[in-house]
Motif scaffolding. Structure first.
Motif, PDB file in Angstrom:
ATOM      1  N   VAL A 366       0.821  -1.203   0.000  1.00 56.08           N
ATOM      2  CA  VAL A 366       0.000   0.000   0.000  1.00 56.08           C
ATOM      3  C   VAL A 366       0.856   1.254   0.000  1.00 56.08           C
ATOM      4  O   VAL A 366       0.742   2.119  -0.850  1.00 56.08           O
ATOM      5  CB  VAL A 366      -0.954   0.006   1.224  1.00 56.08           C
ATOM      6  N   GLY A 367       1.756   1.338   0.994  1.00 49.28           N
ATOM      7  CA  GLY A 367       2.631   2.495   1.094  1.00 49.28           C
ATOM      8  C   GLY A 367       1.849   3.770   1.336  1.00 49.28           C
ATOM      9  O   GLY A 367       0.826   3.785   2.006  1.00 49.28           O
ATOM     10  N   ALA A 368       2.331   4.862   0.747  1.00 52.70           N
ATOM     11  CA  ALA A 368       1.680   6.153   0.946  1.00 52.70           C
ATOM     12  C   ALA A 368       0.571   6.390  -0.064  1.00 52.70           C
ATOM     13  O   ALA A 368      -0.110   7.401  -0.021  1.00 52.70           O
ATOM     14  CB  ALA A 368       2.715   7.274   0.842  1.00 52.70           C
ATOM     15  N   VAL A 369       0.383   5.441  -1.004  1.00 56.00           N
ATOM     16  CA  VAL A 369      -0.635   5.610  -2.040  1.00 56.00           C
ATOM     17  C   VAL A 369      -1.938   4.986  -1.567  1.00 56.00           C
ATOM     18  O   VAL A 369      -1.941   3.863  -1.080  1.00 56.00           O
ATOM     19  CB  VAL A 369      -0.184   4.928  -3.352  1.00 56.00           C
ATOM     20  N   PRO A 370      -3.053   5.688  -1.652  1.00 55.06           N
ATOM     21  CA  PRO A 370      -4.336   5.086  -1.278  1.00 55.06           C
ATOM     22  C   PRO A 370      -4.542   3.773  -2.018  1.00 55.06           C
ATOM     23  O   PRO A 370      -4.204   3.649  -3.192  1.00 55.06           O
ATOM     24  CB  PRO A 370      -5.361   6.150  -1.707  1.00 55.06           C
ATOM     25  N   TYR A 371      -5.146   2.800  -1.352  1.00 53.45           N
ATOM     26  CA  TYR A 371      -5.185   1.440  -1.880  1.00 53.45           C
ATOM     27  C   TYR A 371      -5.933   1.327  -3.206  1.00 53.45           C
ATOM     28  O   TYR A 371      -5.450   0.714  -4.149  1.00 53.45           O
ATOM     29  CB  TYR A 371      -5.835   0.509  -0.855  1.00 53.45           C
ATOM     30  N   LYS A 372      -7.123   1.924  -3.308  1.00 53.53           N
ATOM     31  CA  LYS A 372      -7.910   1.752  -4.528  1.00 53.53           C
ATOM     32  C   LYS A 372      -7.227   2.346  -5.760  1.00 53.53           C
ATOM     33  O   LYS A 372      -7.173   1.708  -6.809  1.00 53.53           O
ATOM     34  CB  LYS A 372      -9.308   2.329  -4.334  1.00 53.53           C
ATOM     35  N   PRO A 373      -6.664   3.580  -5.666  1.00 55.47           N
ATOM     36  CA  PRO A 373      -5.920   4.089  -6.826  1.00 55.47           C
ATOM     37  C   PRO A 373      -4.730   3.214  -7.189  1.00 55.47           C
ATOM     38  O   PRO A 373      -4.418   3.031  -8.362  1.00 55.47           O
ATOM     39  CB  PRO A 373      -5.471   5.481  -6.368  1.00 55.47           C
ATOM     40  N   LEU A 374      -4.055   2.661  -6.167  1.00 48.28           N
ATOM     41  CA  LEU A 374      -2.913   1.789  -6.439  1.00 48.28           C
ATOM     42  C   LEU A 374      -3.371   0.532  -7.166  1.00 48.28           C
ATOM     43  O   LEU A 374      -2.735   0.085  -8.123  1.00 48.28           O
ATOM     44  CB  LEU A 374      -2.216   1.414  -5.131  1.00 48.28           C
ATOM     45  N   LEU A 375      -4.486  -0.038  -6.725  1.00 46.14           N
ATOM     46  CA  LEU A 375      -5.008  -1.242  -7.367  1.00 46.14           C
ATOM     47  C   LEU A 375      -5.378  -0.951  -8.819  1.00 46.14           C
ATOM     48  O   LEU A 375      -5.095  -1.744  -9.720  1.00 46.14           O
ATOM     49  CB  LEU A 375      -6.233  -1.748  -6.600  1.00 46.14           C
ATOM     50  N   LYS A 376      -5.999   0.204  -9.048  1.00 46.01           N
ATOM     51  CA  LYS A 376      -6.364   0.579 -10.413  1.00 46.01           C
ATOM     52  C   LYS A 376      -5.122   0.735 -11.278  1.00 46.01           C
ATOM     53  O   LYS A 376      -5.082   0.280 -12.425  1.00 46.01           O
ATOM     54  CB  LYS A 376      -7.161   1.883 -10.393  1.00 46.01           C
ATOM     55  N   GLN A 377      -4.089   1.358 -10.704  1.00 45.62           N
ATOM     56  CA  GLN A 377      -2.842   1.549 -11.440  1.00 45.62           C
ATOM     57  C   GLN A 377      -2.226   0.204 -11.817  1.00 45.62           C
ATOM     58  O   GLN A 377      -1.794  -0.008 -12.953  1.00 45.62           O
ATOM     59  CB  GLN A 377      -1.864   2.350 -10.583  1.00 45.62           C
ATOM     60  N   LYS A 378      -2.184  -0.727 -10.868  1.00 45.80           N
ATOM     61  CA  LYS A 378      -1.595  -2.035 -11.142  1.00 45.80           C
ATOM     62  C   LYS A 378      -2.428  -2.815 -12.153  1.00 45.80           C
ATOM     63  O   LYS A 378      -1.894  -3.569 -12.965  1.00 45.80           O
ATOM     64  CB  LYS A 378      -1.451  -2.831  -9.835  1.00 45.80           C
ATOM     65  N   THR A 379      -3.749  -2.641 -12.113  1.00 51.13           N
ATOM     66  CA  THR A 379      -4.612  -3.321 -13.074  1.00 51.13           C
ATOM     67  C   THR A 379      -4.327  -2.842 -14.490  1.00 51.13           C
ATOM     68  O   THR A 379      -4.243  -3.636 -15.429  1.00 51.13           O
ATOM     69  CB  THR A 379      -6.089  -3.078 -12.724  1.00 51.13           C
ATOM     70  N   VAL A 380      -4.173  -1.531 -14.655  1.00 53.99           N
ATOM     71  CA  VAL A 380      -3.854  -0.966 -15.971  1.00 53.99           C
ATOM     72  C   VAL A 380      -2.506  -1.489 -16.459  1.00 53.99           C
ATOM     73  O   VAL A 380      -2.347  -1.871 -17.624  1.00 53.99           O
ATOM     74  CB  VAL A 380      -3.854   0.577 -15.910  1.00 53.99           C
ATOM     75  N   GLN A 381      -1.517  -1.523 -15.552  1.00 53.60           N
ATOM     76  CA  GLN A 381      -0.198  -2.032 -15.920  1.00 53.60           C
ATOM     77  C   GLN A 381      -0.275  -3.494 -16.343  1.00 53.60           C
ATOM     78  O   GLN A 381       0.363  -3.919 -17.311  1.00 53.60           O
ATOM     79  CB  GLN A 381       0.768  -1.871 -14.742  1.00 53.60           C
ATOM     80  N   TYR A 382      -1.064  -4.269 -15.609  1.00 52.72           N
ATOM     81  CA  TYR A 382      -1.220  -5.692 -15.923  1.00 52.72           C
ATOM     82  C   TYR A 382      -1.829  -5.875 -17.309  1.00 52.72           C
ATOM     83  O   TYR A 382      -1.352  -6.677 -18.120  1.00 52.72           O
ATOM     84  CB  TYR A 382      -2.103  -6.352 -14.865  1.00 52.72           C
ATOM     85  N   GLU A 383      -2.876  -5.114 -17.611  1.00 53.20           N
ATOM     86  CA  GLU A 383      -3.538  -5.246 -18.909  1.00 53.20           C
ATOM     87  C   GLU A 383      -2.611  -4.845 -20.052  1.00 53.20           C
ATOM     88  O   GLU A 383      -2.631  -5.449 -21.128  1.00 53.20           O
ATOM     89  CB  GLU A 383      -4.810  -4.400 -18.912  1.00 53.20           C
ATOM     90  N   LYS A 384      -1.768  -3.842 -19.826  1.00 58.16           N
ATOM     91  CA  LYS A 384      -0.807  -3.442 -20.848  1.00 58.16           C
ATOM     92  C   LYS A 384       0.216  -4.548 -21.094  1.00 58.16           C
ATOM     93  O   LYS A 384       0.604  -4.820 -22.234  1.00 58.16           O
ATOM     94  CB  LYS A 384      -0.097  -2.147 -20.431  1.00 58.16           C
ATOM     95  N   LEU A 385       0.660  -5.185 -20.011  1.00 57.80           N
ATOM     96  CA  LEU A 385       1.629  -6.274 -20.149  1.00 57.80           C
ATOM     97  C   LEU A 385       1.034  -7.443 -20.928  1.00 57.80           C
ATOM     98  O   LEU A 385       1.694  -8.046 -21.777  1.00 57.80           O
ATOM     99  CB  LEU A 385       2.093  -6.749 -18.767  1.00 57.80           C
ATOM    100  N   VAL A 386      -0.216  -7.776 -20.635  1.00 58.59           N
ATOM    101  CA  VAL A 386      -0.883  -8.860 -21.356  1.00 58.59           C
ATOM    102  C   VAL A 386      -0.963  -8.537 -22.842  1.00 58.59           C
ATOM    103  O   VAL A 386      -0.707  -9.388 -23.702  1.00 58.59           O
ATOM    104  CB  VAL A 386      -2.292  -9.107 -20.779  1.00 58.59           C
ATOM    105  N   GLN A 387      -1.314  -7.293 -23.162  1.00 60.61           N
ATOM    106  CA  GLN A 387      -1.422  -6.875 -24.559  1.00 60.61           C
ATOM    107  C   GLN A 387      -0.073  -6.968 -25.266  1.00 60.61           C
ATOM    108  O   GLN A 387       0.026  -7.479 -26.393  1.00 60.61           O
ATOM    109  CB  GLN A 387      -1.960  -5.445 -24.625  1.00 60.61           C
ATOM    110  N   GLN A 388       0.993  -6.495 -24.606  1.00 62.37           N
ATOM    111  CA  GLN A 388       2.331  -6.564 -25.203  1.00 62.37           C
ATOM    112  C   GLN A 388       2.753  -8.010 -25.429  1.00 62.37           C
ATOM    113  O   GLN A 388       3.332  -8.357 -26.463  1.00 62.37           O
ATOM    114  CB  GLN A 388       3.342  -5.867 -24.293  1.00 62.37           C
ATOM    115  N   LEU A 389       2.456  -8.852 -24.449  1.00 62.51           N
ATOM    116  CA  LEU A 389       2.849 -10.255 -24.541  1.00 62.51           C
ATOM    117  C   LEU A 389       2.130 -10.950 -25.692  1.00 62.51           C
ATOM    118  O   LEU A 389       2.735 -11.708 -26.460  1.00 62.51           O
ATOM    119  CB  LEU A 389       2.536 -10.961 -23.217  1.00 62.51           C
ATOM    120  N   ASN A 390       0.852 -10.690 -25.859  1.00 62.00           N
ATOM    121  CA  ASN A 390       0.088 -11.309 -26.940  1.00 62.00           C
ATOM    122  C   ASN A 390       0.578 -10.862 -28.312  1.00 62.00           C
ATOM    123  O   ASN A 390       0.517 -11.614 -29.286  1.00 62.00           O
ATOM    124  CB  ASN A 390      -1.398 -10.984 -26.780  1.00 62.00           C
TER     125      ASN A 390
END
Length: 419
Positions: A366-390
């Motif tokens: 979590v750190g100093a970043v509010p949890y929900k925005p952090l989760l959203k950020q990681k979700t976007v990063q994950y989806e980008k990685l999946v797209q690059q991999l495909n």
């Protein structure tokens, strides 16, 4: 006595022990996360994706607590983990202990085989050949120190792993010998050599391929097969036909493949660290390393009497050391001892490894970043990685550079997916 084993079904060992525990009168269940690619099976398989991991693991823990197990025997990780040592891995341990339950923890390999020590102990260690662990030694050591607060007994599979944690008890790898009948070998002018590169860099597969190529170029007559992408039972059929089985060359001890091959009466080539040999019980294998593999493989291919001797003694060794019936009796004895022990309070008031561990978990997750925005950020990063991999995968077979990019993206995805 009621026991839970899991959540990682390492080489099918937890489910094999679970079945025999039940046959010997213990109420035992094997729970695993995700389906094992080799099809080992379990009493219950719990699946989740990166989005549902937390909810599913909390629900799983709650259901297990309702089952009121006396002992939780964890393999590699506990019921609550994410990534490698992130996202509050081990959060369930104090909750389980708070209910007066006992915890046994089994280490299975590089979760305990620390790089700095391994490079000193093993002259053929995987690290000197460029292999890199997916998690840092620092993280693994911190997790071990955290585990000491809650684990009643540590367990390892063999002497090599025990050298990293001397207080751990050895419960050897097991095999149900009713399912592995002795077959032996027959004299042939074209022996079949089999190798299973489940993890090529760790198994030393490049050295095997090099030795095979050199011997083929010199005209030595033999057949070579690699076991890849097969379910465990299908792989067993190939082992039955083998005349020689080559196991791992860089670890310093033998694995489950060696046990299975010896049970079938197949000569095995594997690297055993010289300092780990016990004169009272010589291990009947052809002890090889990357430096002498080519020479020793040639000799074994040409020496049927040597193969026959290893075949006979190998089966006897497995019956003595790895029979699931005998090992399970030893495990039950360990469980009974743990249940009799009073809770240990050996930590000084100034010992805060557990608190510091959870502090780092909080900062990493979590750190100093509010949890929900952090989760959203990681979700976007994950989806980008999946797209690059495909996008890269169809081209990867034509380019080593692209294949390396695919491998890097895959490693990143595993972190997002919780390991």
């Amino acid at each position: 006595m009621k026991v839970l084993l899991g959540p990682i079904n390492n080489a099918g060992q937890p489910i094999a022990l679970t079945k025999e525990l039940r046959r010997q009168g213990v109420e035992a269940h094997c729970l695993t996360y995700q389906n094992h690619k080799y099809g080992y099976g379990a009493d219950k398989e719990v699946c989740f994706d990166p989005y549902s991991r937390v909810d599913v693991q909390f629900q799983t823990l709650q259901e297990c607590l309702k089952e009121d197990y006396d002992i939780y025997h964890f393999w590699f990780r506990s019921l609550f983990y994410g990534g490698f040592y992130e996202y509050f891995t081990g959060l369930d341990l104090p909750i389980i202990k708070n209910r007066g339950k006992k915890i046994v923890h089994s280490f299975t390999g590089f979760d305990l085989r620390f790089q700095s020590e391994c490079m000193q102990k093993n002259p053929y260690n995987v690290f000197q050949y460029g292999w890199k662990n997916i998690f840092s030694e620092e993280s693994a050591r911190k997790y071990l120190n955290f585990l000491r607060y809650f684990v009643d007994e540590f367990v390892v599979l063999d002497e090599e792993l025990q050298s990293y944690l001397p207080e751990a008890k050895i419960i050897p790898r097991v095999l149900d010998l009713d399912e592995w009948e002795y077959i032996g070998i027959k004299e042939t002018d074209c022996p079949l050599v089999v190798h299973a590169p489940s993890s090529p860099a760790i198994k030393g597969t490049p050295f095997v391929n090099q030795a095979v190529q050199q011997l083929k170029e010199k005209g030595l007559k033999f057949e070579y097969r690699e076991v890849t992408d097969l379910k465990h039972r299908d792989a067993m059929e190939l082992y039955k036909r083998a005349d020689i089985v080559i196991d791992q060359l860089l670890i310093g001890w033998y694995g489950v493949l060696t046990v299975e091959a010896m049970a079938l009466g197949k000569p095995v080539m594997v690297y055993i660290q010289e300092d780990l040999y016990q004169p009272s019980q010589t291990i009947p294998v052809e002890n090889v390393n990357p430096d002498n593999l080519t020479e020793k493989l040639r000799n074994l291919i040409q020496d049927f009497d040597r193969r026959k001797d290893l075949s006979r003694r190998g089966r006897a060794y497995v019956e003595s050391v790895h029979d699931v019936k005998k090992v399970t009796k030893k495990l039950i004895g360990l469980y009974e001892s743990v249940l009799k022990e009073k809770e240990r309070r050996e930590f000084s008031p100034e010992s805060f490894d557990d608190l510091l561990y959870f502090k780092e978990q909080y900062i990493d997750s979590v750190g100093a970043v509010p949890y929900k925005p952090l989760l959203k950020q990681k979700t976007v990063q994950y989806e980008k990685l999946v797209q690059q991999l495909n996008q890269l995968r169809p081209k990867a077979n034509r380019s080593d550079r692209l294949q390396e990019e695919v491998n890097q993206l895959t490693r990143k995805l595993k972190k997002y997916e919780g390991g």
